[in-house]
Design a protein around this motif. Structure first.
Motif, PDB file in Angstrom:
ATOM      1  N   GLU A 151       1.552   6.973  -6.667  1.00  0.00           N
ATOM      2  CA  GLU A 151       0.546   8.001  -6.962  1.00  0.00           C
ATOM      3  C   GLU A 151       1.145   9.395  -6.789  1.00  0.00           C
ATOM      4  O   GLU A 151       0.995  10.268  -7.631  1.00  0.00           O
ATOM      5  CB  GLU A 151      -0.637   7.881  -5.979  1.00  0.00           C
ATOM      6  CG  GLU A 151      -1.649   6.811  -6.358  1.00  0.00           C
ATOM      7  CD  GLU A 151      -2.553   6.479  -5.166  1.00  0.00           C
ATOM      8  OE1 GLU A 151      -3.017   5.332  -5.108  1.00  0.00           O
ATOM      9  OE2 GLU A 151      -2.757   7.366  -4.282  1.00  0.00           O
ATOM     10  N   GLN A 152       1.855   9.573  -5.663  1.00  0.00           N
ATOM     11  CA  GLN A 152       2.323  10.924  -5.334  1.00  0.00           C
ATOM     12  C   GLN A 152       3.551  11.354  -6.137  1.00  0.00           C
ATOM     13  O   GLN A 152       3.825  12.543  -6.258  1.00  0.00           O
ATOM     14  CB  GLN A 152       2.584  11.029  -3.825  1.00  0.00           C
ATOM     15  CG  GLN A 152       1.293  10.849  -3.044  1.00  0.00           C
ATOM     16  CD  GLN A 152       1.471  11.070  -1.543  1.00  0.00           C
ATOM     17  OE1 GLN A 152       2.469  11.603  -1.088  1.00  0.00           O
ATOM     18  NE2 GLN A 152       0.473  10.647  -0.774  1.00  0.00           N
TER      19      GLN A 152
ATOM     20  N   ASP B  12       1.648   7.460   6.366  1.00  0.00           N
ATOM     21  CA  ASP B  12       1.280   8.161   5.124  1.00  0.00           C
ATOM     22  C   ASP B  12       1.934   9.549   5.108  1.00  0.00           C
ATOM     23  O   ASP B  12       2.324  10.054   4.059  1.00  0.00           O
ATOM     24  CB  ASP B  12      -0.248   8.319   5.025  1.00  0.00           C
ATOM     25  CG  ASP B  12      -0.940   6.971   4.812  1.00  0.00           C
ATOM     26  OD1 ASP B  12      -0.257   5.928   4.891  1.00  0.00           O
ATOM     27  OD2 ASP B  12      -2.160   6.961   4.579  1.00  0.00           O
TER      28      ASP B  12
ATOM     29  N   ASN C 139       0.826  -1.218   0.000  1.00  0.00           N
ATOM     30  CA  ASN C 139       0.000   0.000   0.000  1.00  0.00           C
ATOM     31  C   ASN C 139       0.852   1.255   0.000  1.00  0.00           C
ATOM     32  O   ASN C 139       0.545   2.235  -0.680  1.00  0.00           O
ATOM     33  CB  ASN C 139      -0.952   0.009   1.203  1.00  0.00           C
ATOM     34  CG  ASN C 139      -2.030  -1.047   1.034  1.00  0.00           C
ATOM     35  OD1 ASN C 139      -2.342  -1.431  -0.092  1.00  0.00           O
ATOM     36  ND2 ASN C 139      -2.587  -1.531   2.134  1.00  0.00           N
TER      37      ASN C 139
ATOM     38  N   LEU D  85       1.055   4.300  -2.735  1.00  0.00           N
ATOM     39  CA  LEU D  85       0.951   5.711  -2.339  1.00  0.00           C
ATOM     40  C   LEU D  85       2.113   6.522  -2.936  1.00  0.00           C
ATOM     41  O   LEU D  85       1.929   7.605  -3.503  1.00  0.00           O
ATOM     42  CB  LEU D  85       0.995   5.770  -0.814  1.00  0.00           C
ATOM     43  CG  LEU D  85       0.347   6.955  -0.120  1.00  0.00           C
ATOM     44  CD1 LEU D  85      -1.133   7.035  -0.499  1.00  0.00           C
ATOM     45  CD2 LEU D  85       0.466   6.782   1.407  1.00  0.00           C
TER      46      LEU D  85
END
Ligand SMILES: Cc1ncc(COP(=O)(O)O)c(C=O)c1O
Length: 382
Positions: free
Chosen positions: A270-271, A363, A263, A267
């Motif tokens: 994506e970023q 995160d 996960n 992340l």
């Protein structure tokens, strides 16, 4: 140096502490019942009939090379983009590592086409390494090995828990090797495991793990044996009960921790997307499910990598390089590795930087790392 965000971190809690304490209280520290339980649990986890716990991943690779019967004069096809232990294990047996290239800047695993080009009448085995936990083309490699009668060893140091179509990495080839070094997805400090489907090979490697002796202290302690014979030139590659106890707890946490790693990788992807194609994010697609051991990025061609890493450091973020290619190391050049032409490996290895990834990363940490990567890409002088 106190990093705000280290490259890797360990998930230890009171369960590991209790497990260690139980071993200490038992007063039996060398390989025995706890190690046996660890082996059984690991074998069942990966779906192999035989698992052999050893002192470290390098010992696992050495025993695997002996297990497939390597002798001087044999050639083994290996990637250059791996930790040096992969190729060293081949040399311990007097055999010669033949370096193959990687697939592409999007897939840093050994290339099937390149392997095929390196085959000679001396080739005895192929040793693959699942970079960052992302599976090599095992169906293709096993097929090629079958056609040419070759053995396959998987260096699965990064890939504990990875699979292709539900079949765990480490059991695709003849022998799979794992490392439990402290930066790995599960750790025992130092430690390793070998898995195989073949009983004779397992027995041979078990014997070589402990001096080639026919019985062990544990057998004699339990009154199962009085003496022993030595039937092979073996080694002391044993793990101990303290590490095995830690390993059992770590194994029980592995699936959850690997899921968190996957996960976090998503992340990051994506970023970091807005920096693509300036930077490359290898393994955006992968074969099967990855243990997501590493998060590699490739900097733009010609970018100042040290400057980039210094910038990350100035923000308290640890980065690393996986790996300086083996065929460029002095001892390998002396051994004749300079003639290997590995254009994709050479183009990628000057640009790779590994950013932090571990199950305890938050995160918010990811956002901070991404921010620092963006700053570095926009501000480091080139
Ligand atoms: C790809 C690879 N192979 C082999 C090893 C050797 O394992 P160890 O350090 O447990 O000897 C490692 C880890 O350090 C590794 O990352």
């Amino acid at each position: 140096m106190e990093w705000q965000i280290p490259l890797a971190n360990i998930d230890f809690d009171s369960r590991e502490e209790t497990a260690v304490l139980e071993v200490l209280k038992s007063r039996w520290l060398t390989m025995g019942g706890v190690t046996q339980a660890f082996e059984e649990e690991f074998a069942s986890y990966v779906g192999a009939p035989h698992a052999i716990a050893v002192a470290n991943g390098t010992a696992a690779l050495h025993l695997a090379c002996l297990g497939v019967g390597l002798v001087p004069g044999d050639e083994v096809i290996v990637p250059s983009l791996t930790f040096v232990a992969t190729a060293n294990a081949v040399r311990y047996c007097g055999a010669t590592p033949i370096f193959a290239d990687i697939e592409s800047e999007h897939d840093l695993d050994i290339s099937l086409t390149s392997i095929e080009k390196k085959l000679t009448e001396r080739t005895r085995a192929i040793m693959v390494m699942h970079y960052g936990g992302y599976a090599c083309d095992m169906p293709g490699i096993m097929n090629l090995a079958k056609v040419h009668g070759l053995k396959v060893i998987e260096d699965a140091a990064h890939a504990v828990g990875s699979d292709i179509d539900g079949r765990k990495l480490g059991i695709w080839g003849d022998i799979g090797c794992f490392s439990f070094f402290s930066n790995k997805n599960m750790t025992t400090g130092e430690g390793g495991m070998i898995v195989t489907n073949d009983e004779d090979t397992a027995n041979k490697m078990r014997l070589l793990r402990s001096h080639g002796m026919t019985t062990m202290s544990w057998d004699r302690h339990r009154g199962h044996a009085w003496s022993y014979d030595v039937v092979e030139l073996g080694y002391n590659y044993r793990i101990d009960e303290i590490r095995a106890a830690i390993g059992r707890v770590q194994l029980s946490k592995l699936d959850l921790n690997n899921e968190r790693r996957r996960n976090l990788s998503l992340l990051y992807r994506e970023q970091l997307e807005e920096l693509v194609p300036s930077i490359v994010l290898p393994f955006n697609t992968s074969r099967g499910t990855s243990a997501a051991h590493l998060m590699p990025i490739l900097l733009p061609v010609g970018f100042d990598r040290i400057g980039f890493m210094e910038h990350m450091k100035s923000n308290g973020i640890q980065t690393s390089i996986h790996y300086p290619p083996i065929h460029k190391f002095q001892t390998y050049i002396k051994d004749g590795a300079a003639h290997f032409d590995l254009p994709v490996t050479d183009s990628v290895t000057g640009r790779e930087v590994t950013i932090p990834l571990y199950s305890g990363l938050t995160d918010e940490d990811v956002a901070n790392v991404v921010h620092s990567v963006q700053e570095a890409i926009y501000t480091v002088d080139n």
